[in-house]
Design a protein around this motif. Structure first.
Motif, PDB file in Angstrom:
ATOM      1  N   GLN A   1       0.851  -1.193   0.000  1.00  0.00           N
ATOM      2  CA  GLN A   1       0.000   0.000   0.000  1.00  0.00           C
ATOM      3  C   GLN A   1       0.888   1.245   0.000  1.00  0.00           C
ATOM      4  O   GLN A   1       1.867   1.313   0.745  1.00  0.00           O
ATOM      5  CB  GLN A   1      -0.901   0.037   1.239  1.00  0.00           C
ATOM      6  CG  GLN A   1      -1.881  -1.113   1.347  1.00  0.00           C
ATOM      7  CD  GLN A   1      -2.923  -1.103   0.254  1.00  0.00           C
ATOM      8  OE1 GLN A   1      -2.863  -1.873  -0.695  1.00  0.00           O
ATOM      9  NE2 GLN A   1      -3.881  -0.211   0.367  1.00  0.00           N
TER      10      GLN A   1
ATOM     11  N   ARG B   1      -7.478  -4.139  15.120  1.00  0.00           N
ATOM     12  CA  ARG B   1      -6.546  -5.274  15.026  1.00  0.00           C
ATOM     13  C   ARG B   1      -5.280  -5.030  15.845  1.00  0.00           C
ATOM     14  O   ARG B   1      -4.684  -5.971  16.358  1.00  0.00           O
ATOM     15  CB  ARG B   1      -6.211  -5.567  13.563  1.00  0.00           C
ATOM     16  CG  ARG B   1      -7.411  -6.162  12.815  1.00  0.00           C
ATOM     17  CD  ARG B   1      -6.981  -6.870  11.540  1.00  0.00           C
ATOM     18  NE  ARG B   1      -6.497  -5.928  10.569  1.00  0.00           N
ATOM     19  CZ  ARG B   1      -7.223  -5.431   9.565  1.00  0.00           C
ATOM     20  NH1 ARG B   1      -8.469  -5.816   9.398  1.00  0.00           N
ATOM     21  NH2 ARG B   1      -6.704  -4.579   8.718  1.00  0.00           N
TER      22      ARG B   1
ATOM     23  N   SER C   1     -10.561  -0.370  11.437  1.00  0.00           N
ATOM     24  CA  SER C   1     -10.317  -1.815  11.560  1.00  0.00           C
ATOM     25  C   SER C   1      -8.864  -2.085  11.928  1.00  0.00           C
ATOM     26  O   SER C   1      -8.559  -3.012  12.679  1.00  0.00           O
ATOM     27  CB  SER C   1     -10.618  -2.552  10.255  1.00  0.00           C
ATOM     28  OG  SER C   1     -11.908  -2.275   9.836  1.00  0.00           O
TER      29      SER C   1
ATOM     30  N   SER D   1     -15.325   4.940   5.985  1.00  0.00           N
ATOM     31  CA  SER D   1     -14.626   3.772   5.461  1.00  0.00           C
ATOM     32  C   SER D   1     -13.205   4.170   5.039  1.00  0.00           C
ATOM     33  O   SER D   1     -13.017   5.215   4.428  1.00  0.00           O
ATOM     34  CB  SER D   1     -15.424   3.219   4.283  1.00  0.00           C
ATOM     35  OG  SER D   1     -14.859   2.021   3.865  1.00  0.00           O
TER      36      SER D   1
HETATM   37  P1  ADP Z   1     -14.483  -2.032   6.998  1.00  0.00           P
HETATM   38  O1  ADP Z   1     -14.434  -0.594   6.607  1.00  0.00           O
HETATM   39  O2  ADP Z   1     -15.770  -2.422   7.657  1.00  0.00           O
HETATM   40  O3  ADP Z   1     -13.248  -2.513   7.675  1.00  0.00           O
HETATM   41  P2  ADP Z   1     -13.557  -2.831   4.430  1.00  0.00           P
HETATM   42  O4  ADP Z   1     -14.391  -3.183   3.249  1.00  0.00           O
HETATM   43  O5  ADP Z   1     -12.740  -1.599   4.457  1.00  0.00           O
HETATM   44  O6  ADP Z   1     -14.578  -2.852   5.642  1.00  0.00           O
HETATM   45  O7  ADP Z   1     -12.587  -4.045   4.785  1.00  0.00           O
HETATM   46  C1  ADP Z   1     -13.039  -5.349   4.948  1.00  0.00           C
HETATM   47  C2  ADP Z   1     -11.804  -6.198   5.238  1.00  0.00           C
HETATM   48  O8  ADP Z   1     -10.876  -6.136   4.134  1.00  0.00           O
HETATM   49  C3  ADP Z   1     -11.023  -5.717   6.459  1.00  0.00           C
HETATM   50  O9  ADP Z   1     -10.495  -6.839   7.147  1.00  0.00           O
HETATM   51  C4  ADP Z   1      -9.926  -4.890   5.859  1.00  0.00           C
HETATM   52  O10 ADP Z   1      -8.771  -4.848   6.689  1.00  0.00           O
HETATM   53  C5  ADP Z   1      -9.632  -5.631   4.582  1.00  0.00           C
HETATM   54  N1  ADP Z   1      -9.116  -4.679   3.587  1.00  0.00           N
HETATM   55  C6  ADP Z   1      -9.509  -3.419   3.394  1.00  0.00           C
HETATM   56  N2  ADP Z   1      -8.832  -2.834   2.409  1.00  0.00           N
HETATM   57  C7  ADP Z   1      -7.969  -3.769   1.953  1.00  0.00           C
HETATM   58  C8  ADP Z   1      -6.992  -3.782   0.940  1.00  0.00           C
HETATM   59  N3  ADP Z   1      -6.709  -2.705   0.197  1.00  0.00           N
HETATM   60  N4  ADP Z   1      -6.311  -4.927   0.737  1.00  0.00           N
HETATM   61  C9  ADP Z   1      -6.564  -5.999   1.490  1.00  0.00           C
HETATM   62  N5  ADP Z   1      -7.471  -6.048   2.467  1.00  0.00           N
HETATM   63  C10 ADP Z   1      -8.164  -4.949   2.698  1.00  0.00           C
END
Ligand code: ADP
Ligand code: ADP
Length: 229
Positions: free
Chosen positions: A16, A49, A45, A40
């Motif tokens: 990232q 974690r 999250s 979002s």
């Molecule tokens: P929330 O906002 O409820 O966390 P997201 O859709 O942002 O929902 O994320 C859902 C899951 O996917 C989370 O466990 C998050 O850490 C993971 N996640 C979010 N963005 C990425 C990304 N760019 N690559 C991999 N995993 C991701």
């Protein structure tokens, strides 16, 4: 005193370009009901974690009740946090009672203690008498009550609710938020509520931290933060 403290915490995921959290410093007062709000992608999250020890910071440090969370202390400190999830995370093949006793089973606690404590907590969350049901036989609000009882069964100092009402309708959400507030007061816990909903912050919290793009943009007592222009 401080239940939870972030000092200059940075976290960037592999591959990232942007960090998920930038130089985050935040103190959660012991005995508070602290909300973490952001849209979002704000880093909520990631923060959850880190607190639950599932990720480690790239820089800075995290302290729980004054003790630094490190690979060496993680297992012991993880026991101080009870987690409540958005989608409840109940095991379908276990009864309600079996879901609540599970964290104690994993710790090797004897059955009479497990069952006594689980039944006390099911009473506390208003589900006394439903211990022999299965999750599929419960409403969403009842499932979350089971999730709350399970989070409390190991007697944590900190209750961390991650979008705990986001999957529920407004009326059911209000009941769950009232329950969380009552439990925090009666058990003298620290409650951390992670949410994207301002109503949740207004309804329950004493303190709030606002995250945006991995930055802490505001924090303080809820009344004051909400009054700022
Ligand atoms: P929330 O906002 O409820 O966390 P997201 O859709 O942002 O929902 O994320 C859902 C899951 O996917 C989370 O466990 C998050 O850490 C993971 N996640 C979010 N963005 C990425 C990304 N760019 N690559 C991999 N995993 C991701
Ligand atoms: P929120 O929960 O507030 O939606 P997240 O902590 O999930 O925020 O995400 C913060 C940033 O980190 C986002 O840019 C997201 O895409 C990224 N991210 C989250 N989890 C992962 C992951 N497992 N792998 C890569 N990027 C992630």
């Amino acid at each position: 005193s401080t239940a939870l403290e972030f000092s200059h915490v940075g976290k960037r995921y592999a591959g990232q370009a942007q960090a998920a959290l930038h130089d985050l410093s935040l103190q959660v007062p012991r005995g508070s009901r602290t909300g973490i709000i952001g849209r979002s992608g704000a880093g909520k999250s990631t923060l959850v974690r880190l607190i639950s020890g599932l990720e480690t910071p790239d820089s800075g440090e995290l302290r729980l009740q004054g003790e630094q969370l490190t690979p060496a202390t993680r297992r012991r400190l993880q026991e101080r946090t009870g987690l409540v999830f958005q989608h409840f995370n109940l095991l379908a093949q276990r009864t309600v009672l079996g879901n609540v006793t599970l964290p104690l089973e994993l710790r090797g606690a004897p059955r009479p203690l497990r069952e006594r404590r689980a039944r006390e907590l099911l009473d506390l969350v208003g589900l006394g008498g439903l211990g022999e049901r299965y999750p599929a036989q419960l409403s969403g609000g009842q499932k979350q009550r089971v999730g709350i009882a399970r989070a409390l069964v190991t007697e944590p100092a900190l209750l961390l609710a991650d979008e705990a009402t986001s999957a529920l309708d407004p009326e059911t959400s209000a009941g769950i938020l009232d329950l969380l507030r009552r439990i925090q007061q009666e058990r003298d816990l620290t409650l951390v509520l992670v949410t994207h909903q301002l109503e949740v912050i207004r309804a329950v919290t004493t303190h709030v931290a606002v995250l945006d793009g991995g930055h802490l943009v505001e924090s303080g007592e809820t009344g004051e933060v909400l009054r700022r222009p």
